[in-house]
Design an enzyme around this catalytic site. Structure first.
Site, PDB file in Angstrom:
ATOM      1  N   TYR A 180       0.830  -1.377   0.025  1.00 45.07           N
ATOM      2  CA  TYR A 180      -0.165   0.027  -0.062  1.00 45.07           C
ATOM      3  C   TYR A 180       0.869   1.323  -0.117  1.00 45.07           C
ATOM      4  CZ  TYR A 180      -3.568   3.427   0.936  1.00 45.07           C
ATOM      5  OH  TYR A 180      -4.579   4.188   0.891  1.00 45.07           O
TER       6      TYR A 180
ATOM      7  N   PHE B 264      -7.792  22.794 -23.714  1.00 45.33           N
ATOM      8  CA  PHE B 264      -7.933  21.414 -24.015  1.00 45.33           C
ATOM      9  C   PHE B 264      -9.056  21.016 -23.097  1.00 45.33           C
ATOM     10  CE2 PHE B 264      -7.843  16.869 -23.443  1.00 45.33           C
ATOM     11  CZ  PHE B 264      -7.573  16.204 -24.537  1.00 45.33           C
ATOM     12  N   THR B 265      -9.994  20.117 -23.527  1.00 43.57           N
ATOM     13  CA  THR B 265     -11.277  19.721 -22.870  1.00 43.57           C
ATOM     14  C   THR B 265     -11.101  19.679 -21.366  1.00 43.57           C
ATOM     15  OG1 THR B 265     -11.174  17.592 -23.949  1.00 43.57           O
ATOM     16  CG2 THR B 265     -12.487  19.023 -24.847  1.00 43.57           C
TER      17      THR B 265
ATOM     18  N   ASP C 283       1.484  21.367 -19.622  1.00 40.00           N
ATOM     19  CA  ASP C 283       0.909  19.968 -19.949  1.00 40.00           C
ATOM     20  C   ASP C 283       1.630  18.949 -20.525  1.00 40.00           C
ATOM     21  OD1 ASP C 283      -0.504  17.786 -20.953  1.00 40.00           O
ATOM     22  OD2 ASP C 283      -2.489  18.956 -21.006  1.00 40.00           O
TER      23      ASP C 283
ATOM     24  N   LYS D 240       0.041   8.577 -23.267  1.00 38.66           N
ATOM     25  CA  LYS D 240       0.294   8.898 -24.588  1.00 38.66           C
ATOM     26  C   LYS D 240       1.794   8.928 -24.662  1.00 38.66           C
ATOM     27  CE  LYS D 240      -3.791  11.377 -23.895  1.00 38.66           C
ATOM     28  NZ  LYS D 240      -4.349  11.483 -22.821  1.00 38.66           N
TER      29      LYS D 240
ATOM     30  N   ARG E  41     -13.350  16.944 -33.166  1.00 36.62           N
ATOM     31  CA  ARG E  41     -12.800  17.893 -32.629  1.00 36.62           C
ATOM     32  C   ARG E  41     -13.194  19.069 -32.926  1.00 36.62           C
ATOM     33  NH1 ARG E  41     -10.258  16.237 -27.865  1.00 36.62           N
ATOM     34  NH2 ARG E  41     -12.652  16.158 -27.717  1.00 36.62           N
TER      35      ARG E  41
ATOM     36  N   PHE F   3     -19.026  15.579 -25.614  1.00 37.48           N
ATOM     37  CA  PHE F   3     -18.651  15.054 -26.736  1.00 37.48           C
ATOM     38  C   PHE F   3     -18.773  13.549 -26.306  1.00 37.48           C
ATOM     39  CE2 PHE F   3     -14.491  14.812 -25.059  1.00 37.48           C
ATOM     40  CZ  PHE F   3     -14.536  15.816 -24.387  1.00 37.48           C
TER      41      PHE F   3
HETATM   42  C1  P70 Z   1      -7.112  12.314 -26.230  1.00 42.66           C
HETATM   43  C2  P70 Z   1      -6.905  12.088 -24.930  1.00 42.66           C
HETATM   44  C3  P70 Z   1      -6.276  13.525 -22.987  1.00 42.66           C
HETATM   45  C4  P70 Z   1      -5.468  14.583 -22.606  1.00 42.66           C
HETATM   46  C5  P70 Z   1      -4.644  15.420 -23.388  1.00 42.66           C
HETATM   47  C6  P70 Z   1      -3.893  16.576 -23.217  1.00 42.66           C
HETATM   48  C7  P70 Z   1      -3.136  17.469 -23.866  1.00 42.66           C
HETATM   49  C8  P70 Z   1      -4.761  16.186 -20.686  1.00 42.66           C
HETATM   50  C9  P70 Z   1      -5.440  15.060 -21.164  1.00 42.66           C
HETATM   51  C10 P70 Z   1      -6.234  14.212 -20.119  1.00 42.66           C
HETATM   52  C11 P70 Z   1      -8.295  11.363 -24.217  1.00 42.66           C
HETATM   53  C12 P70 Z   1      -9.212  12.535 -24.278  1.00 42.66           C
HETATM   54  C13 P70 Z   1      -9.703  13.343 -23.420  1.00 42.66           C
HETATM   55  C14 P70 Z   1     -10.555  14.126 -23.498  1.00 42.66           C
HETATM   56  C15 P70 Z   1     -11.352  14.511 -24.648  1.00 42.66           C
HETATM   57  C16 P70 Z   1     -11.048  13.281 -25.644  1.00 42.66           C
HETATM   58  C17 P70 Z   1     -10.274  12.379 -25.451  1.00 42.66           C
HETATM   59  N1  P70 Z   1      -6.439  13.350 -24.248  1.00 42.66           N
HETATM   60  N2  P70 Z   1      -3.803  17.010 -21.700  1.00 42.66           N
HETATM   61  O1  P70 Z   1      -7.596  11.369 -26.762  1.00 42.66           O
HETATM   62  O2  P70 Z   1      -5.434  13.124 -19.902  1.00 42.66           O
HETATM   63  O3  P70 Z   1      -7.191  11.384 -20.767  1.00 42.66           O
HETATM   64  O4  P70 Z   1      -5.259  10.867 -19.070  1.00 42.66           O
HETATM   65  O5  P70 Z   1      -7.239  12.036 -18.394  1.00 42.66           O
HETATM   66  O6  P70 Z   1      -4.633  15.087 -24.539  1.00 42.66           O
HETATM   67  O7  P70 Z   1      -6.528  13.380 -26.883  1.00 42.66           O
HETATM   68  P1  P70 Z   1      -6.328  11.827 -19.608  1.00 42.66           P
END
Ligand code: P70
Length: 448
Positions: A60, A112-113, A203, A246, A370, A437
């Protein structure tokens, strides 16, 4: 890992996409032929990583694998303190809650979303300070992920440095088409922010791929290794959050790294509320091990070059057929310009979502919207936010597909391109409140 894939009939795919509300996130993976939804967690792990999985120390507290990971991140990214998290958004949540207060502004090189949502939920407002070229799919600027120093300075003068907890930088900007930021730019951001006491956070999700573009395109870096460039870039920032799914070649994992000891203590305390103890952060020991090995493999020159070149191969094929894509081709994906692909479909009828659905129906290739669906609604007016870029992303997982798969994908896109005039848009029939989305449902607009 090798997996059998199944080709279904067009009729079966029609049924599947209807059942999924024309949203590729709602398809079953079994119904997909070539999966270019994302490069997140879809990478193939190496023999060394799989071997590492058997060396999981599942205690743990104080797992051996954590200390190895901590050391690896310190070595390759150069930050002082490391907190593991289950994935990127776990780290975004913690850094946002730790530093952002009601009324704060967070400037960044395009939203970013998940990042923006966590910044907003913590009481902040994201402000886009990326250069204008980033919003133009045809601009050939080599670093379309750069921050406009003028926009950043204007914001600081307007709202005051005390209301900016940090600048939110990203490597190979996802929503701009996987476009890199230059070393000169991060240095300049640093120089502008330091005397004003504004932190810079990164990021680092695709910062390895960004480092490759710096090596290729920026003066004075062609004889530096990816490893050296990565470390230098991070040295101009105060910390980073990471979706290790990634660049780092794992199926799950993330981290937060912080130089400032006080911020680190705060974040380390928060991680036990939301993720798990600070030496595992929601991951198993074996996941931490695979991640540490993945980081070492991720910076290898031949790996990054062949990865980015594979993406470019697909982009170049599409371009020779006159199919509109975001230029220059980015690091992890080819982005189809849905506005130019379907000039007859207004943005309110989701051209990029339509293109993703049609591509799936035609060939079983899964891609991701996107555009306006991803951008969401304006809090105050309730109207859709209409981003300049309306894109469908063909995202290439690392170490998974071959050049032959890329040929199939290109031909699939060509097939939709050839009948583009007959395709109609979509209307939204259900949408959840957050990150719509992922779960929204659509219907075809009828011809009458
Ligand atoms: C994608 C994925 C994740 C992502 C990222 C950047 C530049 C943070 C994160 C979050 C998954 C995804 C996420 C949201 C919408 C669509 C797809 N991107 N910063 O496919 O990381 O997913 O590990 O929580 O691209 O681009 P995590």
């Amino acid at each position: 890992m090798v997996e059998p894939i199944k080709m279904q009939s067009r009729e079966e795919r029609e049924i599947a996409i209807e059942a999924a509300g024309f949203n590729t996130f709602l398809l079953r993976s079994e119904d997909v032929y070539i999966d270019l939804l994302t490069d997140s967690g879809t990478n193939a792990m190496s023999d060394r990583q799989w071997a590492g999985m058997l060396l999981g120390d599942e205690a743990y507290a104080g797992s051996r694998n954590f200390y190895r990971l901590e050391k690896t991140i310190q070595n390759f990214y150069g930050y002082k303190h490391v907190i593991p998290t289950h994935q990127g958004r776990g780290a975004e949540h913690i850094i946002s809650r730790a530093l952002i207060r009601q009324g704060h502004f967070i400037p960044g090189n395009m939203y970013f979303t998940t990042t923006r949502l966590h910044q907003e939920l913590a009481g902040g407002q994201f402000v886009d300070v990326i250069i204008d070229e980033a919003h133009d799919p045809t601009s050939e600027h080599p670093f379309k992920g750069n921050v406009s120093l003028q926009k950043l300075e204007q914001l600081i003068n307007k709202v005051g440095a005390e209301n900016i907890p940090y600048v939110s930088l990203a490597g190979t900007v996802n929503m701009a088409g996987g476009q890199p930021i230059s070393m000169a730019c991060v240095k300049a951001v640093r120089e502008l922010c330091k005397p004003k006491g504004i932190r810079v956070y990164l990021d680092a999700t695709r910062m390895v791929e960004n480092s490759f573009f710096i090596q290729e395109r920026e003066e004075d870096f062609s004889d530096k290794s990816i490893e050296e460039i990565l470390k230098e870039f991070c040295s101009y920032t105060d910390g980073a959050w990471m979706s290790a799914k990634k660049d780092s070649l794992v199926n799950i994992g993330g981290w937060l790294a912080i130089n400032d000891h006080d911020v680190f203590e705060l974040a380390r305390n928060m991680v036990v509320i939301y993720e798990g103890l600070h030496t595992y952060g929601g991951l198993a020991g074996r996941d931490l091990e695979a991640l540490a090995i993945g980081i070492e493999e991720s910076v290898l020159q031949e790996h990054v070059r062949s990865r980015v070149d594979q993406v470019r191969y697909l982009g170049n094929l599409l371009e020779t057929w006159g199919i509109p894509i975001v230029r220059p081709v980015g690091g992890h994906a080819v982005y189809l310009n849905a506005k130019s692909f379907f000039p007859h479909i207004p943005q309110s009828e989701f051209p990029a979502q339509t293109l993703a659905a049609e591509l799936y129906i035609d060939s079983g290739v899964r891609s991701m919207e996107r555009g306006v669906a991803s951008a969401g609604r304006d809090e105050k007016t309730g109207e859709h936010k209409y981003p300049a870029l309306e894109l469908t992303r063909l995202t290439i997982p690392r170490r998974v597909y071959t050049q032959a798969h890329m040929d199939v994908v290109a031909e699939a896109v060509k097939s939709v391109w050839d009948k583009r005039d007959s395709i109609r848009g979509l209307k939204i029939v259900y949408e959840p409140k957050y990150l719509r989305f992922f779960q929204a449902r659509f219907k075809r607009i009828s011809s009458s």
